[in-house]
Design a protein around this motif. Sequence first.
Motif, short mmCIF file in Angstrom:
data_model
loop_
_atom_site.label_atom_id
_atom_site.label_comp_id
_atom_site.label_asym_id
_atom_site.label_seq_id
_atom_site.Cartn_x
_atom_site.Cartn_y
_atom_site.Cartn_z
N ASP A 25 22.49 38.72 39.47
CA ASP A 25 23.26 39.15 40.64
C ASP A 25 24.52 38.31 40.82
N ALA A 26 24.38 36.98 40.69
CA ALA A 26 25.55 36.11 40.87
C ALA A 26 26.59 36.38 39.79
N SER A 27 26.13 36.56 38.55
CA SER A 27 27.08 36.84 37.46
C SER A 27 27.82 38.15 37.71
N HIS A 28 27.08 39.16 38.15
CA HIS A 28 27.71 40.46 38.43
C HIS A 28 28.72 40.35 39.56
N ASP A 29 28.36 39.62 40.62
CA ASP A 29 29.26 39.49 41.77
C ASP A 29 30.48 38.64 41.45
N LEU A 30 30.37 37.74 40.48
CA LEU A 30 31.50 36.87 40.14
C LEU A 30 32.57 37.60 39.32
N ARG A 31 32.22 38.70 38.70
CA ARG A 31 33.17 39.37 37.82
C ARG A 31 34.38 39.90 38.59
N THR A 32 34.16 40.42 39.78
CA THR A 32 35.27 40.98 40.55
C THR A 32 36.29 39.92 40.96
N PRO A 33 35.87 38.81 41.62
CA PRO A 33 36.88 37.80 41.98
C PRO A 33 37.55 37.18 40.76
N LEU A 34 36.83 37.03 39.65
CA LEU A 34 37.45 36.49 38.45
C LEU A 34 38.51 37.45 37.90
N ALA A 35 38.21 38.74 37.95
CA ALA A 35 39.19 39.73 37.50
C ALA A 35 40.43 39.71 38.37
N VAL A 36 40.24 39.54 39.68
CA VAL A 36 41.38 39.46 40.60
C VAL A 36 42.22 38.23 40.30
N LEU A 37 41.57 37.08 40.11
CA LEU A 37 42.30 35.85 39.80
C LEU A 37 43.07 35.98 38.49
N ARG A 38 42.43 36.57 37.50
CA ARG A 38 43.10 36.73 36.21
C ARG A 38 44.33 37.61 36.35
N THR A 39 44.22 38.70 37.08
CA THR A 39 45.37 39.58 37.28
C THR A 39 46.49 38.86 38.03
N ASP A 40 46.16 38.11 39.08
CA ASP A 40 47.16 37.39 39.85
C ASP A 40 47.89 36.37 38.99
N PHE A 41 47.11 35.63 38.15
CA PHE A 41 47.75 34.63 37.29
C PHE A 41 48.69 35.30 36.28
N GLU A 42 48.23 36.40 35.69
CA GLU A 42 49.06 37.09 34.69
C GLU A 42 50.33 37.64 35.32
N VAL A 43 50.24 38.20 36.53
CA VAL A 43 51.42 38.71 37.23
C VAL A 43 52.38 37.56 37.54
N ALA A 44 51.81 36.42 37.99
CA ALA A 44 52.66 35.27 38.31
C ALA A 44 53.40 34.75 37.09
N LEU A 45 52.74 34.75 35.93
CA LEU A 45 53.39 34.27 34.71
C LEU A 45 54.52 35.19 34.26
N ARG A 46 54.46 36.48 34.64
CA ARG A 46 55.55 37.39 34.26
C ARG A 46 56.73 37.34 35.22
N ASP A 47 56.59 36.60 36.30
CA ASP A 47 57.67 36.51 37.29
C ASP A 47 58.77 35.59 36.76
N PRO A 48 60.00 36.09 36.56
CA PRO A 48 61.08 35.24 36.04
C PRO A 48 61.49 34.14 37.01
N ARG A 49 61.14 34.28 38.28
CA ARG A 49 61.52 33.26 39.26
C ARG A 49 60.54 32.08 39.29
N LEU A 50 59.50 32.12 38.47
CA LEU A 50 58.48 31.07 38.46
C LEU A 50 59.10 29.75 38.00
N ALA A 51 58.88 28.71 38.77
CA ALA A 51 59.43 27.40 38.44
C ALA A 51 58.79 26.87 37.16
N GLY A 52 59.60 26.16 36.37
CA GLY A 52 59.10 25.67 35.09
C GLY A 52 57.96 24.69 35.21
N ASP A 53 57.99 23.86 36.27
CA ASP A 53 56.92 22.87 36.40
C ASP A 53 55.61 23.47 36.92
#
Length: 353
Positions: free
Chosen positions: A123-151
Amino acid sequence: GARCGVQDAGMTERRGDADVVARAYLRLTLVFVGMIIAIVAVSSTFLFASVQSQLREATEHAYESENDANEYLAGALSDFGLRLVLMDAIVIAAVGIGGLVYARRALAPIRENIAAQRRFIADASHDLRTPLAVLRTDFEVALRDPRLAGDVRPLIESGLEEVENMTDMVDDLLTLSRIDARQERLTLESVDVAALARQSVEKLQGLAAATGVLLPTPAATTPVRATADVAHLRRAFTNVVRNALQHSPAGATVEVSVQRSGEGVEIVVVDHGAGMPPDVLAHAFDRFYRADPSRASSGESFGLGLAIAYWALTEMGGAITLESRVGVGTTATLRLPSALPGPTASEETRPTL
């Protein structure tokens, strides 16, 4: 002070668990010993009464000759032997049945705890998949942002890598839960193992570059076909190569080869890392086993990936073996049966190991 308090509480809890286990051992031992004593006492009393009756009967009769007395004694001894064998059989059966019944009752709470633990993991593994997918999408979108600071970019890249590691771990936990519940299915078909190995090695080049380890593409280019489940074989191979990369020093080479061997196919992965001592090698396929607990957060899948790979290769009709020497390196061999003539595909529920 707070930290010491937490440590003291943890030590107290562990001592409490140890006391509970010790009391359970003592209670089981006393009950089983008492059961054996009671059965032996009853059987001994019965045998004593039987012998006493026969001796009394013998003393009450007068025999005309010594031969008659010897014949009666021989018959009495034979009868006593048969009764003794029968009583031993009854004692063994009673002890076995009683032990089985009591063991089932004593182990019932343990079975319930194991079942509850497996349900929680699933149950815990199944419930963790959704928030992990959301975090992964957010990080990938942030990395594609040209305004992202280098540091900031290295921090997000590091966060994305940890999310991917956690996702792999969650997937492994779900797979283990399905294996334990006998729900994991294999689809066996004819697979070009050489092509699968080349594709998997190409996908692992990023990890190889990050660790500074060379990972040449396998030399085999002609089809080498075996009967396997594509997804499970790719996962097992990827886990083995990932472990080899993570345990190799920078500048080393991890060699992958695909070859025919007898009536089967072998995938051989050789690393030149630190190797494993025999006591560690003996637990290589155990679930959650880590020779170095300090590396628990390093992202390596050694604790689960090899256990799943062992199950998958065995269920495909093959095997996975490890040979290792400290200071020399480790050789992992994945063996598969050759492909059956003609197209094959079968789906079945495999029993857990």
